[in-house]
Write a protein that holds these residues in place. Structure first.
Motif, short mmCIF file in Angstrom:
data_model
loop_
_atom_site.label_atom_id
_atom_site.label_comp_id
_atom_site.label_asym_id
_atom_site.label_seq_id
_atom_site.Cartn_x
_atom_site.Cartn_y
_atom_site.Cartn_z
N ALA A 326 24.55 -16.48 -5.91
CA ALA A 326 23.62 -15.98 -4.89
C ALA A 326 22.60 -17.08 -4.59
O ALA A 326 22.00 -17.64 -5.51
CB ALA A 326 22.91 -14.72 -5.38
N VAL A 327 22.43 -17.39 -3.30
CA VAL A 327 21.49 -18.42 -2.87
C VAL A 327 20.25 -17.72 -2.31
O VAL A 327 20.31 -17.06 -1.27
CB VAL A 327 22.13 -19.33 -1.79
CG1 VAL A 327 21.16 -20.44 -1.40
CG2 VAL A 327 23.44 -19.92 -2.30
N ILE A 328 19.13 -17.85 -3.03
CA ILE A 328 17.89 -17.16 -2.68
C ILE A 328 16.92 -18.17 -2.08
O ILE A 328 16.44 -19.08 -2.76
CB ILE A 328 17.24 -16.51 -3.93
CG1 ILE A 328 18.27 -15.73 -4.75
CG2 ILE A 328 16.06 -15.66 -3.53
CD1 ILE A 328 18.86 -14.56 -4.05
N ASN A 329 16.62 -18.02 -0.80
CA ASN A 329 15.69 -18.93 -0.13
C ASN A 329 14.28 -18.73 -0.66
O ASN A 329 13.75 -17.61 -0.66
CB ASN A 329 15.73 -18.69 1.38
CG ASN A 329 14.95 -19.74 2.14
OD1 ASN A 329 13.74 -19.84 2.03
ND2 ASN A 329 15.66 -20.52 2.94
N LYS A 330 13.66 -19.82 -1.12
CA LYS A 330 12.34 -19.73 -1.73
C LYS A 330 11.28 -19.20 -0.77
O LYS A 330 10.36 -18.50 -1.18
CB LYS A 330 11.92 -21.11 -2.24
CG LYS A 330 12.78 -21.66 -3.38
CD LYS A 330 12.31 -23.04 -3.80
CE LYS A 330 13.20 -23.59 -4.93
NZ LYS A 330 12.77 -24.93 -5.36
N LYS A 331 11.41 -19.53 0.51
CA LYS A 331 10.41 -19.12 1.48
C LYS A 331 10.56 -17.66 1.90
O LYS A 331 9.64 -17.08 2.48
CB LYS A 331 10.48 -20.03 2.71
CG LYS A 331 10.11 -21.47 2.43
CD LYS A 331 10.20 -22.31 3.70
CE LYS A 331 9.82 -23.76 3.43
NZ LYS A 331 9.93 -24.61 4.65
N GLN A 332 11.73 -17.09 1.62
CA GLN A 332 11.99 -15.72 2.09
C GLN A 332 11.84 -14.66 1.01
O GLN A 332 11.84 -13.47 1.31
CB GLN A 332 13.37 -15.64 2.73
CG GLN A 332 13.46 -16.42 4.03
CD GLN A 332 14.84 -16.43 4.62
OE1 GLN A 332 15.84 -16.63 3.92
NE2 GLN A 332 14.93 -16.21 5.92
#
Length: 353
Positions: A326-332
């Motif tokens: 799972a790729v979790i965007n730091k800004k989101q």
């Protein structure tokens, strides 16, 4: 152009009980605002109060130079504000009879009424139906008649109570888009109620979330969906990923006690670990659920005991139990303080409408 609308220190009581409190809410001239919330949140109470049907216990509502509140006569106010109910509420007769009904009450002649109604019949696609009996209309047609009846009065403020709830979903989406174009063209300031947050981008500039008779959050569609102020708002907007902070997963372990929130559409699922993470955290997990859609595949991974929902393109075909990332965007990833997490009232405990 419609008038700006300002609600200040507004309180409404029913049976001696406070059911709605709005410290301050401002709409610009021509702005379209959605009012959202679960049953009993106070949405209908707000609309009926702005319409001049319910009198607030305290506070005021200002539209242009007109003011509505305790001790004031609602007659002039009701000339500037028009309410369209969820049910079309048409009277026996033809489409034209209904569209011109308000003009008739204002004392205009039959000729004047027909002249004023003509442009609105055309704009709402009702010209060919003008002489049709209302009992022969479809649900969508009947609701367009109700809108034409409201708009022909040239209101400064338009209030809509789920105007297309009775029609099927594809028709409702089309009608909402058409209505937005019409409202932007005319510049009428509008408040509309909806239970469905998916209707926001179709019609609204901003949304107001009511919970338990209180203003919980005001913001744009993106702000409400991606930066919810509480757990209750996040759940109302269908944010799939709400994780307790802490643990060992990067991004969560650095946060103070509370919740990490991110919509599934902001999480990418990959079958192999990318070489570079960039502005994202990478969480390994096992596939727990797979749901194929025409525009992608919806996955749930189990990452260190947490369910992580996200999307992949149609080329990725993972099986249950397979390793994935799972790729979790730091800004989101959005942090929610748990002290801001309001719980929904049950139907039995809920405030009136």
């Amino acid at each position: 152009m419609g008038w700006p609308l300002l609600l200040e220190n507004l309180q409404v009581k029913r049976g001696g009980k406070l059911v709605l409190a709005v410290p301050r809410l401002e709409l610009g001239a021509g702005e379209i605002m959605a009012v959202l919330g679960p049953n009993g949140a106070g949405k209908s109470t707000l609309l009926l109060t702005v319409a001049g049907i319910l009198c607030p216990s305290q506070g005021s509502i200002r539209a242009g130079e007109m003011v509505w509140g305790p001790g004031r006569d609602p007659y002039q106010w009701r000339q500037a504000v028009t309410l369209v109910f969820q049910e079309a509420l048409l009277v026996s007769g033809t489409v034209l009879d209904n569209v011109t009904l308000g003009l008739k009450f204002r004392g205009l002649s039959a000729r004047e009424r027909e002249q004023l109604a003509g442009p609105w019949l055309e704009r709402l696609g009702l010209t060919e139906l003008a002489r049709r009996r209302v009992q022969d209309l479809s649900g969508g047609e009947a609701q367009r008649v109700a809108l034409a009846r409201a708009l022909v009065l040239k209101p400064q403020v338009l209030l809509l109570d789920e105007p297309f709830a009775a029609v099927d979903a594809p028709t409702r989406s089309r009608l909402l888009r058409e209505l937005r174009l019409l409202l932007k063209e005319t510049g009428i300031t509008t408040l509309f109620i909806t239970h469905d947050f998916r209707e926001l981008p179709l019609l609204a500039d901003r949304g107001l979330v009511l919970l338990q008779g209180q203003m919980a959050q005001v913001g744009t569609v993106r702000e409400l969906a991606e930066r919810p102020a509480s757990e209750a708002i996040a759940r109302f907007f269908g944010v799939e990923n709400l994780w307790p902070t802490g643990g060992s997963l990067p991004g969560l372990k650095e946060l103070p006690p509370g919740l990490g929130a991110i919509p599934a559409r902001c999480v990418r699922i990959l079958g192999a670990k990318p070489a570079v993470a960039g502005e994202s955290w990478l969480w390994p997990g096992k596939v727990k659920y797979v749901e194929e859609h025409w525009d992608g595949v919806y996955y749930c991974l189990l990452c260190e005991g947490l369910e992580v929902w996200g999307w992949a393109d149609n080329q990725l075909r993972l099986q249950l139990g397979e390793q994935a990332w799972a790729v979790i965007n730091k800004k989101q990833l959005h942090y929610i303080e748990t002290r801001n997490s309001l719980n929904f009232l049950s139907d039995q405990e809920g405030l009136p409408g």
